[in-house]
Design a protein around this motif. Structure first.
Motif, PDB file in Angstrom:
ATOM      1  N   ARG A  77      30.140 -68.775  26.990  1.00 58.18           N
ATOM      2  CA  ARG A  77      28.918 -68.548  26.203  1.00 58.18           C
ATOM      3  C   ARG A  77      29.189 -67.499  25.138  1.00 58.18           C
ATOM      4  O   ARG A  77      29.660 -66.404  25.440  1.00 58.18           O
ATOM      5  CB  ARG A  77      27.777 -68.104  27.119  1.00 58.18           C
ATOM      6  N   ASP A  80      23.238 -65.681  22.707  1.00 58.35           N
ATOM      7  CA  ASP A  80      22.292 -65.101  23.666  1.00 58.35           C
ATOM      8  C   ASP A  80      21.843 -66.095  24.724  1.00 58.35           C
ATOM      9  O   ASP A  80      21.477 -65.705  25.830  1.00 58.35           O
ATOM     10  CB  ASP A  80      21.063 -64.545  22.931  1.00 58.35           C
ATOM     11  N   SER A  81      21.824 -67.383  24.385  1.00 58.81           N
ATOM     12  CA  SER A  81      21.358 -68.377  25.350  1.00 58.81           C
ATOM     13  C   SER A  81      22.282 -69.584  25.349  1.00 58.81           C
ATOM     14  O   SER A  81      22.977 -69.854  24.368  1.00 58.81           O
ATOM     15  CB  SER A  81      19.927 -68.824  25.024  1.00 58.81           C
ATOM     16  N   ASP A  82      22.307 -70.284  26.466  1.00 65.72           N
ATOM     17  CA  ASP A  82      23.114 -71.495  26.596  1.00 65.72           C
ATOM     18  C   ASP A  82      22.378 -72.415  27.560  1.00 65.72           C
ATOM     19  O   ASP A  82      22.026 -72.007  28.674  1.00 65.72           O
ATOM     20  CB  ASP A  82      24.503 -71.167  27.123  1.00 65.72           C
ATOM     21  N   ASP A  83      22.089 -73.650  27.139  1.00 62.64           N
ATOM     22  CA  ASP A  83      21.366 -74.583  27.987  1.00 62.64           C
ATOM     23  C   ASP A  83      21.829 -76.004  27.680  1.00 62.64           C
ATOM     24  O   ASP A  83      22.831 -76.214  26.986  1.00 62.64           O
ATOM     25  CB  ASP A  83      19.855 -74.434  27.802  1.00 62.64           C
ATOM     26  N   SER A  86      22.227 -76.771  23.816  1.00 61.43           N
ATOM     27  CA  SER A  86      23.405 -76.224  23.147  1.00 61.43           C
ATOM     28  C   SER A  86      24.672 -76.910  23.643  1.00 61.43           C
ATOM     29  O   SER A  86      25.601 -77.158  22.864  1.00 61.43           O
ATOM     30  CB  SER A  86      23.494 -74.709  23.367  1.00 61.43           C
TER      31      SER A  86
END
Length: 454
Positions: A77, A80-83, A86
Motif C-alpha cells: 500500500r 492512505d487507503s487500499d480497497d 484501488s
C-alpha cells in the motif's frame, strides 16, 4: 480393465453419499463417466487398486484465469487507503496487456495448479475478449479459444462463461477506456456461447455471465434472458460483493443488489457470485428460486470484501460452491478452511457450519454442500461419486501432513483443518490420471511473467 474400454477401480475407502464407505468398486465407462459404484466389494484381479481413500473432486465455480499473472502483485500500500476499487484499477494493468498466447500459457499453468488443488472442473468468468486497443480479433473468440486450449492441455474440465459487460457503473452509459477489452452486448455473449458449444471440444462447454448490475443494466439483462430463453446453460453473475456496490444500487434502483437481481427472475441455472452483503429476506428469495451461491473466501479476504452470512445460506438450503476468483488461492481445501474460519473469527465461536445431531463435522457439511452444488454451477448433469457423473476423483495420501495417524472418520476434518500442502497422491479426470506439475510449462509461465512485468 476391460476390452470394452471401461476401467474398474477399487478404493479401500470412498466418500459416497456424505459418508465414508469401505471396499468400493468403481466402474468407469469408455465415455469417462461412472457406470456403477458398489461398496463392500472385494477387488477383482483386473481392478486398478487405488493407494488410498477416495474423495470426489470439486468444481472451481469462479475463475478469472488472467488474474493468475497478478496474484502477489497488489500486496503493498502506497496511499492512505487500499480497497477493492484501488486493487481493480491496478489489476487492469495486466488486463490491458496480455495477449492470447500469453493467456494460454497463464491459464495452462493455473489450470494445472487447480488440478493440484483438487478441482477438476473450472468455471471461467471470461470478460477479457478484445485486442489491447479494444478492437476485435480476426476471430472475436481468440481469447476464449486460448482458454479452451489451456484446459485441453492441462486436462481439466472447463465451463466457459462469456461475460456481458457494457457499462462502467449504474449511471454510466458506457465503459471507461481502461475497460475497452471487456466491451460486449447480449448478442455478442449469446453468439459466443453458441459457438463454443457448437465446437464440441472434449470436457468444454459454455454458459453465459452478467458481470454485475453496475456493468449490465436492466435492459441488457433482459436482452440476454430473451436470447437464452429456456436453453440449459448456466448463468453466472457478480452481485453484492462490495458495500459501495450496495449503496450505489440502492441509489440507482431503490433496491439492494440481490433484491434487484431477483426481480429479473432467477432459477436453478443462476449462480450468484460472492453475494457477500445480503439480508435474510434476499437469501430466502434466492432459496425459493433454486439459484446457487458461489463464495470465494480467499479472494474476499484478500480484497477486504467482508464475510458472507454462511449460516443463513446453509440454513436456507441454497446450493453452494466455492471459487478461486483472483487466484490468490488455488485449492478448495483453503477455501473451505477460510469459509469456516472467517465465521469463527467474526462470531468468536467454533464449528459454525456444523449441525449437532445431524452433521457434527463442519468440514463434512461444507464439502457436501459444494459437491451438491457443483453440477449446476458448471452446467453438468451430475457430479461426484455417483453413476452418470464424470469419473473425477482424488486419492488421499494418508501419510501426508495432517492426515497421518488419523482415524478414518476424521480424515475429511484433517484434510480441511489440519493439512499442509497437497493431501492427495493422485487426481483423476474422466477416469484418467492427470499431471499436477509440469516443469516445462512452469518455465514458459515464468518467461510470460517476465514479458508482462518487465
Amino acid at each position: 480393465m476391460s476390452s470394452t474400454g471401461s476401467t474398474t477401480f477399487h478404493a479401500p475407502l470412498a466418500w459416497i453419499d456424505g459418508r465414508w464407505q469401505r471396499d468400493v468398486l468403481m466402474r468407469a465407462g469408455a465415455d469417462g463417466h461412472w457406470r456403477e459404484l458398489i461398496a463392500g466389494q472385494p477387488a477383482p484381479l483386473d481392478t486398478v487398486r487405488l493407494s488410498g481413500p477416495v474423495l470426489p473432486s470439486l468444481v472451481d465455480a469462479h475463475s478469472h484465469a488472467f488474474q493468475r499473472a497478478f496474484a502477489g502483485l497488489a500486496e503493498q500500500r502506497d496511499s492512505d487507503s487500499d480497497d477493492f476499487w484501488s486493487w481493480r484499477d491496478r489489476m487492469y494493468g495486466v488486463a490491458l496487456r496480455v495477449t492470447p498466447d500469453q493467456l494460454k500459457t497463464i491459464a495452462t499453468q493455473l489450470y494445472t495448479e487447480l488440478l493440484a488443488g483438487g478441482y477438476t472442473q473450472v468455471c471461467e468468468f471470461h470478460y477479457l475478449h478484445h485486442r489491447e486497443d479494444g478492437s476485435p480479433y480476426e476471430d472475436e473468440l481468440a481469447m476464449a479459444w486460448a482458454l479452451a486450449e489451456a484446459a485441453q492441455q492441462s486436462g481439466i474440465g472447463l465451463t466457459l462463461l462469456p461475460v456481458l459487460y457494457a457499462h462502467a457503473g449504474f449511471a454510466q452509459p458506457g465503459l471507461r477506456d481502461t475497460q475497452r477489452r471487456f466491451r460486449t452486448d447480449a448478442a455478442w455473449v449469446w453468439r459466443a456461447c453458441e459457438r463454443i458449444n457448437a465446437a464440441g471440444l472434449p470436457r468444454v462447454r459454455a454458459g453465459v455471465a452478467v458481470h454485475s448490475l453496475r456493468a449490465a443494466h436492466a435492459q441488457d439483462i433482459r436482452a440476454l434472458q430473451a436470447l437464452v430463453g429456456d436453453a440449459d446453460v448456466p448463468v453466472h453473475v457478480h452481485v453484492a460483493e462490495q458495500q459501495q456496490e450496495v449503496k450505489d444500487c440502492v441509489a440507482a434502483t431503490g433496491k439492494r443488489p440481490i433484491e434487484a437481481l431477483a426481480d429479473h427472475g432467477l432459477d436453478a441455472r443462476w449462480q450468484l457470485v460472492h453475494a457477500t452483503h445480503s439480508t435474510r429476506e434476499e437469501i430466502a428469495r434466492v432459496a425459493d428460486s433454486g439459484a446457487g451461491v458461489v463464495i470465494c473466501p480467499g479472494t474476499e479476504a484478500n480484497l477486504g470484501d467482508g464475510l458472507a452470512d454462511l449460516e443463513c445460506w446453509l440454513g436456507a438450503g441454497v446450493p453452494m460452491t466455492v471459487g478461486s476468483d483472483s487466484q490468490v488461492t488455488r485449492g478448495w481445501v483453503e477455501e473451505l478452511r477460510w469459509l469456516e474460519y472467517g465465521q469463527r473469527l467474526g462470531q468468536q465461536r467454533r464449528n459454525v457450519a456444523a449441525q449437532p445431531g445431524r452433521q457434527p463435522s463442519s468440514a463434512a457439511r461444507l464439502f457436501e454442500a459444494c459437491v451438491a452444488g457443483s453440477a449446476n454451477a458448471a452446467g453438468l448433469a451430475s457430479w461426484g461419486l455417483r453413476a452418470g457423473a464424470r469419473a473425477d476423483f482424488l486419492v488421499l495420501d494418508t501419510s501426508a501432513s495432517g492426515l497421518a495417524g488419523l482415524p478414518d472418520g476424521a480424515l475429511l476434518d484433517g484434510v480441511v483443518f489440519a493439512s499442509q500442502g497437497t493431501p492427495w497422491r493422485e487426481v483423476y479426470v474422466g477416469g484418467h490420471r492427470r499431471a499436477t506439475d509440469d516443469a516445462a510449462l512452469r518455465e514458459r509461465y515464468i518467461e510470460t511473467m517476465s514479458a508482462l512485468w518487465r
